[in-house]
Design an enzyme around this catalytic site. Structure first.
Site, PDB file in Angstrom:
ATOM      1  CB  CYS A   1     -38.559 -23.102  24.336  1.00  0.00           C
ATOM      2  SG  CYS A   1     -39.951 -23.254  23.211  1.00  0.00           S
TER       3      CYS A   1
ATOM      4  CE  LYS B   1     -37.680 -19.537  20.258  1.00  0.00           C
ATOM      5  NZ  LYS B   1     -38.490 -18.666  21.095  1.00  0.00           N
TER       6      LYS B   1
ATOM      7  CG  PHE C   1     -37.760 -28.686  35.360  1.00  0.00           C
ATOM      8  CD1 PHE C   1     -38.851 -29.277  34.758  1.00  0.00           C
ATOM      9  CD2 PHE C   1     -36.873 -27.981  34.560  1.00  0.00           C
ATOM     10  CE1 PHE C   1     -39.078 -29.159  33.407  1.00  0.00           C
ATOM     11  CE2 PHE C   1     -37.080 -27.851  33.205  1.00  0.00           C
ATOM     12  CZ  PHE C   1     -38.197 -28.434  32.632  1.00  0.00           C
TER      13      PHE C   1
ATOM     14  CE  LYS D   1     -40.177 -31.654  26.011  1.00  0.00           C
ATOM     15  NZ  LYS D   1     -40.942 -31.076  27.079  1.00  0.00           N
TER      16      LYS D   1
ATOM     17  CG  PHE E   1     -47.081 -21.146  30.025  1.00  0.00           C
ATOM     18  CD1 PHE E   1     -45.860 -20.577  30.379  1.00  0.00           C
ATOM     19  CD2 PHE E   1     -48.200 -20.332  29.996  1.00  0.00           C
ATOM     20  CE1 PHE E   1     -45.769 -19.232  30.726  1.00  0.00           C
ATOM     21  CE2 PHE E   1     -48.125 -18.985  30.338  1.00  0.00           C
ATOM     22  CZ  PHE E   1     -46.910 -18.433  30.708  1.00  0.00           C
ATOM     23  CG  LEU E   2     -47.554 -26.082  23.929  1.00  0.00           C
ATOM     24  CD1 LEU E   2     -46.362 -26.863  23.380  1.00  0.00           C
ATOM     25  CD2 LEU E   2     -48.709 -26.160  22.950  1.00  0.00           C
TER      26      LEU E   2
ATOM     27  NE  ARG F   1     -37.879 -26.638  16.789  1.00  0.00           N
ATOM     28  CZ  ARG F   1     -39.044 -25.978  16.772  1.00  0.00           C
ATOM     29  NH1 ARG F   1     -39.119 -24.835  16.116  1.00  0.00           N
ATOM     30  NH2 ARG F   1     -40.101 -26.435  17.406  1.00  0.00           N
TER      31      ARG F   1
ATOM     32  CE  LYS G   1     -42.849 -19.788  26.643  1.00  0.00           C
ATOM     33  NZ  LYS G   1     -43.237 -21.146  26.975  1.00  0.00           N
TER      34      LYS G   1
ATOM     35  CB  THR H   1     -41.672 -17.099  23.214  1.00  0.00           C
ATOM     36  OG1 THR H   1     -42.420 -18.259  23.563  1.00  0.00           O
ATOM     37  CG2 THR H   1     -40.914 -16.575  24.416  1.00  0.00           C
TER      38      THR H   1
END
Ligand SMILES: NC(=O)c1ccc[n+]([C@@H]2O[C@H](COP(=O)([O-])OP(=O)(O)OC[C@H]3O[C@@H](n4cnc5c(N)ncnc54)[C@H](O)[C@@H]3O)[C@@H](O)[C@H]2O)c1
Length: 441
Positions: free
Chosen positions: A261, A264, A250, A322, A150-151, A329, A205, A121
């Site tokens: 991800c 950051k 979501f 998750k 996008f995984l 992280r 992204k 990214t």
């Protein structure tokens, strides 16, 4: 096809393995010698559902190779994927030293046409920088393509094998042809390959992650309001999610987003916006809300124990950022643990996959339990920080028997409020009504 993947972390290992699965020969390159030795020896380095089986099969069939030597890794490859870290620099911008460093080295090694594909990214304009870094040492023909990944960790194999969409940023017809062929087996069900220019692909992204982070912070604010106004966020969530324009996914409030991800990437987009003289106001609020939400559960715990947690002991279920990953992280669980430790509490924690990673960060500052129930023994309360499936229907009698008091702080809203009240728990969750039991002294 012959492919090289440079960087063999969460994205690189999934990419390499899944590309090998459709018959390509993939060489994964990493500078971490221990990691490469482990992988070469048949030991997988991350936990990701379904990955190990594919990894074993492709390793045995010699379609998946590992090396620390970049020259060897890219020698025969038609396509070179970059799956390198882009950590936040001090000012919040994405640090491109790994990507550009490798691009520079690739330039010294190229002898014929290759497609260099950026999966990391990276901020808008990076494809041009990668092109310049390679071109500094190689005057022949090559293409640099932006192909953001996008995984989702936890379902990464499924996401890679059957992506919602593949975004390819390039204006080169030659590169387009190579990548269309490569991705054909993954989009057989008709999900689109979306071609665009490099800059739009890079921004896509960041836009995707920032939008998802915005959804989370929005729901966390609605949850805060629910707690103040006596509404139930579960009802509100269902009420709005059935509107197709909003969507059901979501919309779950919790203890703030984490992971490698969202934090950051939101920060990096704010930074890029600033550099483009644009104040991305929504994202500043998204980050602020997220920081506040990460403290919310500890505030609830502190209030319940009359402002002092000195000498209290807490069981924490869930450490990964998750479920279905060992990735810790920016995991909200770790912030919660650090803040409880600062307040003089002790912690006994359990996670199905992330304990080893946590041990390397927190060492003996906390105790690690072998099972979710062992973590409870003698604790003043249970704190739930990650929604692993095995926490969803636990043995409540065992929980009551093991805890000093039947008290649960649930950062993931796993249980029904009324049911918990009937079972005799003091149960606090996020954005839902609190049914008060007579307080235990
Ligand atoms: N993790 C995710 O869910 C996810 C999803 C989409 C995109 N991304 C992006 O993909 C990129 C990689 O993320 P990740 O989570 O896989 O990172 P990671 O830290 O898990 O893996 C990066 C790997 O690169 C290796 N590396 C570092 N320098 C190297 C060099 N010079 N040569 C070879 N290898 C080198 C590291 O040893 C490490 O194994 C990032 O830009 C990230 O933002 C991540």
């Amino acid at each position: 096809m012959k492919i090289a993947v440079v960087g063999t972390g969460y994205v690189g290992l999934v990419t390499g393995t899944c590309l090998a699965e459709t018959g390509n020969t993939v060489t994964c390159v990493d500078i971490d010698e221990k990691k490469v030795a482990k992988l070469e020896g048949g030991k997988i380095t991350i936990y990701e559902p379904g990955l190990e089986k594919l990894f074993d099969r492709n390793l045995k069939e010699d379609r998946l190779l590992f090396t620390t030597n970049l020259a060897e890794g890219i020698k025969d490859a038609e396509i070179i994927f970059l799956a390198l870290p882009t950590p936040p620099g001090e000012d919040g911008s994405a640090d491109l030293k790994y990507v550009l460093g490798v691009a520079h080295d690739i330039g010294k090694l190229l002898t014929d046409y290759k497609v260099i594909v950026d999966k990391s990214t990276v901020p808008v304009g990076t494809a041009e920088k990668v092109h310049a870094a390679v071109a500094a040492n190689y005057k022949g023909e090559f293409d640099v393509v932006s192909n953001p990944e996008f995984l989702r960790e936890g379902v990464a194999v499924e996401d890679f094998m059957k992506p919602d969409r593949v975004v390819i940023g390039t204006t080169s017809e030659r590169a387009k042809k190579v990548l269309t062929e490569l991705y054909a087996p993954y989009v057989r069900q008709g999900n689109p390959i979306i071609f665009m220019d490099e800059r739009s692909a890079e921004l896509t992204k960041y836009a995707a992650n920032s939008f998802l982070a915005t959804k989370i912070s929005f729901m966390n604010e609605i949850a805060q309001l629910c707690e103040r106004l006596g509404a139930d966020v579960d009802m509100v969530r269902r009420g709005i999610g059935s509107d197709e324009r909003i969507g059901k996914r979501f919309l779950f409030p919790g203890i703030g987003y984490g992971g490698s991800c969202f934090p950051k990437d939101v920060q990096a987009l704010v930074h890029s916006s600033g550099q483009a003289d644009y104040d991305f106001q929504i994202l500043n609020a998204v980050m602020e809300v997220n920081e506040r939400q990460k403290r919310h559960l500890v505030t609830k715990v502190e209030q319940y124990f009359d402002g002092s947690l000195q000498g209290r002991r807490f069981a924490v279920w869930g450490l990964a950022f998750k479920p279905n990953t060992d990735d810790i992280r920016e995991a909200p669980a770790l912030e919660i643990i650090e803040s409880l430790l600062e307040r003089g509490a002790t912690i006994s924690a359990f996670d199905p996959e992330a304990i080893n990673n946590v041990r390397s960060v927190l060492g003996d500052k906390i105790r690690y339990a072998e099972t979710q129930y062992e973590a409870l023994e003698g604790a003043d309360a249970l704190i739930i920080a990650t929604e692993w499936n095995e926490f969803r229907t636990p043995d409540f009698d065992k929980i009551i028997a093991s805890l000093k008091e039947p008290v649960i702080f649930d950062g993931r809203n796993l249980f029904e409020v009324q049911q918990m009240f009937e079972k005799g728990f003091h149960y606090e969750s996020i954005g839902r009504p609190l049914i008060q039991l007579p307080k235990i002294a």
